[in-house]
Scaffold this motif. Sequence first.
Motif, mmCIF file in Angstrom:
data_model
loop_
_atom_site.group_PDB
_atom_site.id
_atom_site.type_symbol
_atom_site.label_atom_id
_atom_site.label_comp_id
_atom_site.label_asym_id
_atom_site.label_seq_id
_atom_site.Cartn_x
_atom_site.Cartn_y
_atom_site.Cartn_z
ATOM 1 N N ASP A 29 0.859 -1.185 0.000
ATOM 2 C CA ASP A 29 0.000 0.000 0.000
ATOM 3 C C ASP A 29 0.894 1.233 0.000
ATOM 4 O OD1 ASP A 29 -1.869 1.956 0.276
ATOM 5 O OD2 ASP A 29 -2.905 1.060 1.991
ATOM 6 N N ASP A 82 -3.798 -2.569 -8.120
ATOM 7 C CA ASP A 82 -4.471 -2.096 -6.913
ATOM 8 C C ASP A 82 -5.317 -3.203 -6.298
ATOM 9 O OD1 ASP A 82 -3.391 0.375 -7.420
ATOM 10 O OD2 ASP A 82 -5.209 1.190 -8.358
ATOM 11 N N GLU A 109 -8.040 -2.825 -4.768
ATOM 12 C CA GLU A 109 -9.456 -2.541 -5.017
ATOM 13 C C GLU A 109 -9.959 -3.156 -6.322
ATOM 14 O OE1 GLU A 109 -7.165 -0.288 -4.313
ATOM 15 O OE2 GLU A 109 -7.696 0.173 -2.221
ATOM 16 N N TRP A 110 -9.071 -3.440 -7.249
ATOM 17 C CA TRP A 110 -9.503 -4.042 -8.511
ATOM 18 C C TRP A 110 -10.079 -5.435 -8.309
ATOM 19 C CZ3 TRP A 110 -4.531 -2.781 -11.818
ATOM 20 C CH2 TRP A 110 -4.514 -1.411 -12.104
ATOM 21 N N GLY A 126 -10.567 -6.955 -4.802
ATOM 22 C CA GLY A 126 -11.220 -7.177 -3.520
ATOM 23 C C GLY A 126 -10.291 -7.895 -2.569
ATOM 24 N N GLN A 127 -10.192 -7.387 -1.335
ATOM 25 C CA GLN A 127 -9.267 -7.964 -0.359
ATOM 26 C C GLN A 127 -9.600 -9.407 -0.034
ATOM 27 O OE1 GLN A 127 -6.434 -6.164 1.132
ATOM 28 N NE2 GLN A 127 -6.023 -8.344 1.358
#
Length: 402
Positions: free
Chosen positions: A89, A260, A262-263, A265-266
């Motif tokens: 991050d 990323d 967010e692309w 999902g964690q």
Amino acid sequence: MSTSEIFLLAMLLIFVAPYVIWRFCKTDYFAPLVVVQIVMGIVLGPGALGAVFPDYHKFVFNPDVTRTLNGVAMWGVMLFVMLAGIELDLKKVWQYRRESATTAGLSLGMPLLFGCGAALLLMAYPGWKGAGAAGWQFMLGTGMACAVTALPVLVLLLEKLEILRQPMGQRIMRYASLDDVAIWAVLAVILLDWERMGRQLGFIAVFVVLTLLFRRLMARLGKTDRWYVAVIWLIACGFSADWAGLHFMVGAFLAGVVMDVEWFGQEELDTLFRNVLLVLMPVFFLSTGLRTKWDLGGYSVFFAAGLLLAASVGGKLAGAHLAGRMLKWQRGEASIIGWLLQSKGLIEIVFANILLDKGIITSETFTALLLMAAASTMLTIPVVHPKLNRVQNRALVGQASS
């Protein structure tokens, strides 16, 4: 027996042996399953099982089976390193840039300095430096091997200690993230091939341009398409980096860094991470263990492993304590952070594999680094757990008194 039958027999050994030891010997406190798998990779190699049962070892791990295992291991570790890159991050690192840069710099620089000193001592004796390596490459490569922090394994250890989502856990992740970027950057310098300078410069230029186009494309795709395109991107980056004279691991890591969370999902990334660890990485541990040798002076490899372990742990602790004084951390935090950052795990094995592939270190040095990685990871939980309890209890007492 056919090659497929022998391959499945080898796979049975790879998955059964570590699980049985981990489950029935209850090693989870000092050696989580991932650590047991690393150690069993060494035990099943020629230095241990091969020495006791040489004929059986040659039968099971014959060249055809070994090549197949290496292919599975290569793909698994590429996925693993890509996921490690995605986990970075960089926005958080920038937000806390002074603290992160100070701590990451010291926790990387001190073990690097200590590791270079250990490498200088090893260079005084034959058999440790790779035949094709310059002295500075061996020193810097060994020093960086002592400075590595295994970010993915660190995530597992922080989860086990139940501090991953707490402020301290997030701080440690930021420090390790910066170190990861620096380590791969220095590795690119170590592997610099002057004859392929044009290729390497071309790779960097093309990678930057294609990254901009890749990110625009990914932002427009649906989640299902993103996963598929991400795999294609991973393969292309790994191939291009290897063709440029670096290493496919460098390309895999860079492929992940520019993506990323967010692309995808964690939760989905965590699921893939666990599946890669479960299904593919044990094969990588075994494939790595098959390369261990103990030929140099009998047990002198253990002395080298101890020397490198002392450089790694001592350097990390020294760097963390210096950072703690500069940043005025609470009592006990520097020791916890230093011990967690010294955990080597998988990234150390990946790093040592690259050095071995490029002829910078010998098989004996590789084995010493492998032993150091296993020992440093096994030490982490038993040392950190009581220290963390004392710090947390002290904090609770302070809150109660106030």
